[in-house]
Design an enzyme around this catalytic site. Structure first.
Site, short mmCIF file in Angstrom:
data_model
loop_
_atom_site.label_atom_id
_atom_site.label_comp_id
_atom_site.label_asym_id
_atom_site.label_seq_id
_atom_site.Cartn_x
_atom_site.Cartn_y
_atom_site.Cartn_z
N SER A 2 38.12 43.80 32.31
CA SER A 2 38.39 45.24 32.44
C SER A 2 38.36 45.98 31.10
CB SER A 2 39.71 45.48 33.18
OG SER A 2 39.64 44.94 34.49
N GLY B 113 37.46 42.47 36.59
CA GLY B 113 37.07 43.35 37.69
C GLY B 113 38.23 44.02 38.40
N HIS C 36 31.51 30.77 33.05
CA HIS C 36 32.18 31.99 33.50
C HIS C 36 33.09 31.65 34.68
CE1 HIS C 36 32.92 35.94 35.20
NE2 HIS C 36 32.64 36.42 34.00
N GLU D 288 33.59 33.02 37.39
CA GLU D 288 32.95 33.14 38.70
C GLU D 288 32.10 31.90 39.01
OE1 GLU D 288 31.24 36.99 37.98
OE2 GLU D 288 33.27 37.84 37.95
N LYS E 211 26.13 40.40 35.43
CA LYS E 211 26.40 39.67 36.68
C LYS E 211 25.21 39.85 37.65
CE LYS E 211 31.29 39.91 35.71
NZ LYS E 211 32.67 39.91 36.19
N GLU F 244 38.70 35.08 29.07
CA GLU F 244 38.70 36.03 30.18
C GLU F 244 39.73 35.60 31.21
OE1 GLU F 244 34.66 38.20 30.42
OE2 GLU F 244 34.48 36.35 31.58
N ASN G 180 27.86 41.42 30.34
CA ASN G 180 27.50 40.49 31.41
C ASN G 180 27.20 41.33 32.64
OD1 ASN G 180 27.34 38.59 33.41
ND2 ASN G 180 29.46 37.89 33.25
P1 13P Z 1 34.87 43.28 34.03
O1 13P Z 1 34.64 43.87 32.65
O2 13P Z 1 34.12 43.95 35.10
O3 13P Z 1 36.33 43.11 34.30
O4 13P Z 1 34.26 41.78 33.96
C1 13P Z 1 34.61 40.95 32.92
C2 13P Z 1 33.72 39.77 32.96
O5 13P Z 1 33.83 38.93 33.84
C3 13P Z 1 32.69 39.65 31.92
O6 13P Z 1 32.13 38.37 31.93
#
Ligand code: 13P
Length: 257
Positions: free
Chosen positions: A212, A172, A96, A98, A13, A166, A11
């Protein structure tokens, strides 16, 4: 070892311009060509989809979008429909954390999007995961099971579904869940899917861990019985690192190059 084909999805982002995305996709496609036993999906921002889908056309890399509208067309300024994505991608991430936290998406919205994606013959990657407060309260299992149930309300395309667990506190942060924590919840999510979809269908659904993930920690995750791969954020933006995640997954599944 499980019969389910592992999935490593990146992803991206809100990162990469169209030309950066093309270059990254090209490097990834070259790097993962030795690992056909892993399903590899890259999810660039909307503006990168055309370049990336052309770039990976004759490779074993699939392309996903990061979001979609549940509406078919019309006066929805700034939105992107399933019909628009259908020419470019095979998968769409929906729900997601976010999107849920920053853009107010509800379980109901997520379910409507998942249904729209499946109706357009694409495959939804439906994301769920608890906050740190929920985990501290001791009710992560019940909470995430309920979130999955609500996020799939009315959904019936079990053969197309991918689920991603997740935990918000692991995204992150550099603080991945432990493989045991992830297996515990993902095992529970599979039980929830048994209730929703029946035993046979639930056993075919790939459930990914996200939060992560990197090339050093992926192995013990995909070694767990119910964890069928990963949804990778930050580490998916570096081709060599992402390819290593794919390679280490292939190794655990017993089919290194
Ligand atoms: P990270 O791997 O940067 O922690 O992000 C995970 C994520 O949100 C994937 O959709």
């Amino acid at each position: 070892m499980t019969h389910r084909k592992p999935v490593i999805a990146g992803n991206w982002k809100m990162n990469t311009t169209p030309s950066e995305g093309r270059d990254l996709a090209l490097e990834i496609a070259k790097g993962v060509s030795d690992f056909p036993g892993v399903e590899v999906i890259v999810c660039p921002p909307f503006t990168g989809l055309a370049n990336v889908s052309r770039t990976v056309e004759s490779s074993n890399v699939l392309v996903g979008a990061q979001n979609v509208s549940a509406e078919p067309s019309g006066a929805f300024t700034g939105e992107v429909s399933t019909a628009m994505l259908d020419e470019l991608v095979s998968h769409v991430i929906v729900g997601h954390s976010e999107r849920r936290a920053l853009f107010g998406e509800t379980d109901e919205d997520v379910a409507a999007k998942a249904i729209a994606v499946h109706s357009a013959e694409m495959k939804p990657i439906v994301c769920v995961g608890e906050s740190l407060d929920t985990r501290k309260s001791g009710n992560a299992v019940g909470w995430v099971r309920e979130q999955l149930r609500a996020s799939l309300d009315g959904y019936a395309g079990w053969g197309s579904l991918i689920v991603a667990y997740e935990p918000v506190w692991a995204i992150g942060t550099g603080e991945a869940a432990s493989p045991q924590q992830a297996q515990e919840i993902i095992g529970e999510l599979r039980s929830e899917l048994v209730e929703l979809a029946g035993q046979e269908a639930a056993e075919q659904i790939r459930i990914l861990y996200g939060g992560s993930v990197n090339s050093n920690n992926i192995g013990p995750f995909v070694d767990r019985p119910d964890i069928d791969g990963a949804l990778v954020g930050g580490a998916s933006l570096q081709a060599a690192e992402f390819v290593s995640i794919v390679e280490n997954t292939a190794r655990v599944y017993g089919n290194p190059a």
